[in-house]
Design a protein around this motif. Structure first.
Motif, mmCIF file in Angstrom:
data_model
loop_
_atom_site.group_PDB
_atom_site.id
_atom_site.type_symbol
_atom_site.label_atom_id
_atom_site.label_comp_id
_atom_site.label_asym_id
_atom_site.label_seq_id
_atom_site.Cartn_x
_atom_site.Cartn_y
_atom_site.Cartn_z
ATOM 1 N N UNK A 148 -6.655 -11.494 0.054
ATOM 2 C CA UNK A 148 -5.927 -10.449 -0.441
ATOM 3 C C UNK A 148 -4.408 -9.647 -0.361
ATOM 4 N N UNK A 149 -4.990 -9.605 1.761
ATOM 5 C CA UNK A 149 -3.994 -8.737 2.173
ATOM 6 C C UNK A 149 -2.603 -9.683 1.612
ATOM 7 N N UNK A 152 -0.894 -9.661 -1.400
ATOM 8 C CA UNK A 152 -0.030 -8.667 -1.295
ATOM 9 C C UNK A 152 1.735 -8.827 -0.735
ATOM 10 N N UNK A 153 1.182 -9.881 0.675
ATOM 11 C CA UNK A 153 2.670 -9.975 1.326
ATOM 12 C C UNK A 153 3.420 -10.789 0.772
ATOM 13 N N UNK A 200 2.832 -7.809 11.189
ATOM 14 C CA UNK A 200 3.089 -6.854 9.721
ATOM 15 C C UNK A 200 1.169 -7.028 9.492
ATOM 16 N N UNK A 207 -4.482 -0.744 9.447
ATOM 17 C CA UNK A 207 -4.244 0.437 8.337
ATOM 18 C C UNK A 207 -6.067 0.236 7.492
ATOM 19 N N UNK B 96 5.082 -0.584 3.889
ATOM 20 C CA UNK B 96 4.459 -1.903 2.963
ATOM 21 C C UNK B 96 3.481 -2.606 3.481
ATOM 22 N N UNK B 97 2.435 -1.996 4.793
ATOM 23 C CA UNK B 97 1.594 -2.956 4.960
ATOM 24 C C UNK B 97 1.106 -2.006 5.662
ATOM 25 N N UNK B 98 0.160 -1.093 4.279
ATOM 26 C CA UNK B 98 -1.687 -0.429 4.277
ATOM 27 C C UNK B 98 -2.040 -0.891 3.128
ATOM 28 N N UNK B 99 -1.883 -2.159 2.231
ATOM 29 C CA UNK B 99 -2.516 -1.529 1.448
ATOM 30 C C UNK B 99 -2.731 -3.620 0.903
ATOM 31 N N UNK B 100 -4.202 -3.534 0.564
ATOM 32 C CA UNK B 100 -4.734 -5.031 0.044
ATOM 33 C C UNK B 100 -4.700 -5.720 -1.334
ATOM 34 N N UNK B 101 -4.500 -4.798 -2.167
ATOM 35 C CA UNK B 101 -5.046 -5.094 -3.578
ATOM 36 C C UNK B 101 -3.986 -4.249 -4.238
ATOM 37 N N UNK B 107 -7.051 -0.220 -4.545
ATOM 38 C CA UNK B 107 -7.280 -0.167 -3.342
ATOM 39 C C UNK B 107 -7.844 1.498 -3.617
#
Lengths: 253, 473
Positions: A148-149, A152-153, A200, A207, B96-101, B107
């Protein structure tokens, strides 16, 4: 739910399993009829149960058609098995009915496999697919959320790729006339992209962990991906189609 | 029993790859309801301290920890993985890089699912409540990638607050926001802290955007002194005398650019004199970067003309490493082959690149990377330097280093155009300020008559530098 949405709404894991089973089964049939009928069947199936963008589907099929013709051609010309009745000969080339059948079978197989893959890809939301793999097929959350991550990337990495290309253009890279030089230049793009991707990824991992993610199997899902009678019905229909094609192919050849 | 919830007692920490500890013998305690800032320059270990508080360290880096850390009167080691994160939540610096959904709702659900024991109904009501207390209900179904940086930071905060934590840790939460957005975020956080009476611990290297938010500062570098009610002060830049000369070496005339039938820039004209330092400022997405990329030849202009003495301007991107194409610093400078050997050794010497000439350009520090890029641009014989957001996320010493570097280049006769949101930096260094909005230049100002126009500034998402804010009238 309108019947045209059924395939889109089908449980992705179930759909995935049916597609895999069909592919593995088809691989055992070397007559041209089974893959041909299955190909037609899949198209009809999509026409009934999905809202397919046929234009897109057609475009995707163009390279597939070329591949299939390539298979047909090479198998006819370079066949190892030259037994059977001669169908026609031309300038010293002979084509037997055996050769012709295997070639057609291979070509239609390409069509059947691609049609099935497109059916899956064009009616499945990737996020739902991963979530369903985790919920129904016990895929480890570590892997599922990792994917999933990454998903998103994708737009971020694309943006960064453009930025790097722009910067390189300033130094006279990427504007070379010769194609091969440009291809060699791609290597230069990969290093900065990778280096920032690694950074990243670490940040994202931190996180997630800071929000209590441990990678353990989860008990409760906020958006459970359901498995219902309609999924069963669609799977049975697809399997009937598969078995029907196998039987028909076996009888017809 | 004391009121303290986080206690560090004689703590030392060393990364496995380092020989010396990043800090030794650190002791402090934080009481419930305090607003603490861990203050210090980049690399002094303040983020490490934060990661020790939320238990990401030492297990994630195999670090060597001495001394004891007590969280909520319990030894930190005794917490199970993930357990402490229900009480201590964290917001990180990079939106930019603390979410995964994909969406805000999903999220938030991810956070709640992590804790395993919350029913769906409860998740539903917690998400609804958190969003409505934070005033974010309208974003519930929004796709995170489409939000602005400021909104992403608020969503990240919302995710952290879902667990109703007692402590909120923030790791340089403003680093990637423009000043006005940052100030709005601080005000928002202020109201939040008042209504929820949480403890807030922030890692930060600059206080000027925080106003009087904090009740206590802990200075992480060196002595670990604490200071009550820290007042924010702007970075003290030295006074600079302009090196601007009469000669115009760059002129853009009526530049317009359309990409994919979209008008991005409209009739922009600009002149730069030899030795001039100009700042270009304006809201995010108004076309500043597009303009820089157009005048240095990355984009093709649709209309207008550019007159430049010698080569086109050189461009220094926000991430300098994007420009690197070789494996050695000295090859990087020599790459384009436009300069003689004497010129190159002169550039290397002036930019202090001699000592790192054999290093890999990716392995040197951020400030050095920027010097390498500037060196490469000078070796290309480019008479103008364009810098895209060089101040973003930089601490005081990095800003000073940048200040001296640019000042020196200007004295050598180079013209410099800087895109920045940092108005205290702009005030210290600029001869001229250009404002831009919606793809058009909205004005050219010289620095003396600019800083008291608060309405004009906030109209461009800018904030006047703190030092002058009070006596500008």
């Amino acid at each position: 739910m309108p019947i045209k949405m059924w395939l889109h709404d089908m449980n992705p894991s179930m759909k995935f399993i049916v597609v895999i089973v069909s592919m593995l089964t088809l691989a055992w049939f070397f007559n041209p009829w089974t893959p041909f009928l299955f190909f037609i069947g899949i198209i009809l199936f999509q026409a009934v149960f999905s809202q397919l963008n046929w234009r897109l589907w057609g475009l995707l099929m163009i390279p597939i058609a070329f591949t299939a013709i390539g298979y047909l051609w090479t198998t006819i010309v370079f066949a190892a098995d030259t037994s059977g009745e001669i169908l026609f000969s031309w300038n010293g080339w002979t084509v037997t009915d055996q050769q012709w059948e295997t070639s057609l079978s291979l070509a239609f197989r390409v069509f059947a496999f691609s049609a099935m893959s497109f059916m899956f890809a064009l009616t499945t939301d990737p996020v739902k697919f991963v979530m369903s793999l985790m919920q129904q097929l016990r895929l480890s959350p570590k892997l599922a959320y990792g994917v999933m991550v990454g998903y998103q990337f994708l737009p971020v990495v694309k943006e960064e790729f453009t930025q790097i290309r722009h910067s390189h253009r300033l130094r006279g890279i990427g504007a070379e006339k010769q194609k091969w030089k440009r291809i060699v230049g791609i290597k230069r793009l990969v290093i900065p992209l990778l280096s920032s991707a690694v950074r990243r990824a670490e940040r994202a991992a931190f996180a997630m962990e800071a929000r209590g993610f441990t990678g353990e199997k989860r008990e409760v899902f906020y958006e459970p991906i359901s498995l219902n009678i309609r999924d069963g019905l669609l799977s049975v229909l697809l399997l009937i189609l598969l078995i029907g094609c196998c039987l028909a192919g076996w009888r017809l050849s | 029993m004391s009121n303290s919830i986080i206690d560090f007692n004689e703590v030392s920490f060393r990364f496995p790859e380092d020989l010396t500890p990043i800090f030794t013998g650190v002791s402090f305690s934080i009481d419930a309801g305090e607003r603490i800032v861990l203050f210090g320059p980049s690399g002094c270990g303040k983020s490490t301290l934060l990661h020790l508080m939320n238990r990401l360290y030492p297990s994630n880096c195999d670090g060597i920890l001495d001394g004891s850390i007590t969280l909520f009167h319990k030894d930190a080691v005794s917490f199970k993985p993930g357990e402490i994160n229900q009480k201590i939540a964290t917001v990180f610096q990079d939106p930019e890089s603390q979410f995964c959904m994909p969406t805000v709702e999903q999220e938030m659900a991810f956070t709640l699912e992590n804790f395993g024991h919350i029913s769906r109904l409860e998740m539903e009501s917690r998400i609804t409540n958190t969003l409505s207390t934070l005033g974010l209900t309208h974003l519930r179904k929004a796709t995170i990638q489409t939000l602005s940086g400021g909104m992403k930071q608020r969503v990240a905060t919302a995710c952290a607050l879902l667990m109703e934590p007692e402590v909120l840790l923030l790791d340089e939460p403003l680093a990637h926001l423009d000043p006005l957005t940052a100030r709005q975020y601080v005000e928002w956080l202020n109201e939040l802290q008042v209504s929820k009476s949480m403890t807030i611990v922030v890692v930060e290297h600059r206080l000027d955007l925080w106003g009087t938010f904090f009740t206590r500062a802990i200075h992480v570098s060196g002595s670990f002194l604490t200071e009550d009610n820290p007042v924010s002060s702007a970075v003290a830049f030295p006074k600079r005398s302009s090196s601007m000369e009469e000669e115009v070496i760059f002129e853009a005339h009526q530049i317009s650019i359309s990409i994919n039938n979209q008008r991005l820039l409209q009739n922009i004209s600009m002149q730069l004199h030899r030795g001039e330092i100009a700042v270009l400022a304006g809201p995010n997405g108004c076309g500043k970067s597009t303009f820089l990329k157009t005048i240095c030849g990355i984009y093709n202009k649709s209309e207008g003309s550019i007159n430049c003495v010698g080569h086109l301007p050189g461009y220094v991107p926000q991430s300098p490493e994007h420009l690197f194409v070789t494996q050695r610093v000295s090859d990087e400078i020599r790459f384009s082959n436009h300069s003689s050997n004497e010129q190159i050794s002169d550039i290397m010497e002036r930019l202090l690149l001699d000592e790192i000439q054999d290093a890999h350009p990716f392995s040197v520090s951020h400030g050095q990377k920027r010097r390498v890029v500037i060196g490469a641009m000078l070796a290309d014989q480019r008479p103008v330097l364009l810098l895209d957001e060089p101040t973003s996320g930089q601490d005081e010493s990095a800003l000073l280093e940048l200040f001296y570097l640019l000042d020196l280049q200007a004295k050598e006769g180079i013209s410099i155009l800087i895109v920045t949101h940092d108005m205290s930096f702009a005030k210290a260094i600029a001869d001229t300020i250009y404002l831009m909005k919606d793809g058009e230049l909205t004005g050219r100002f010289d620095t003396y008559h600019f800083w008291n126009q608060t309405a004009l500034l906030s109209d461009h998402q800018l904030v006047a530098p703190v030092g002058d804010y009070s006596y500008a009238y």
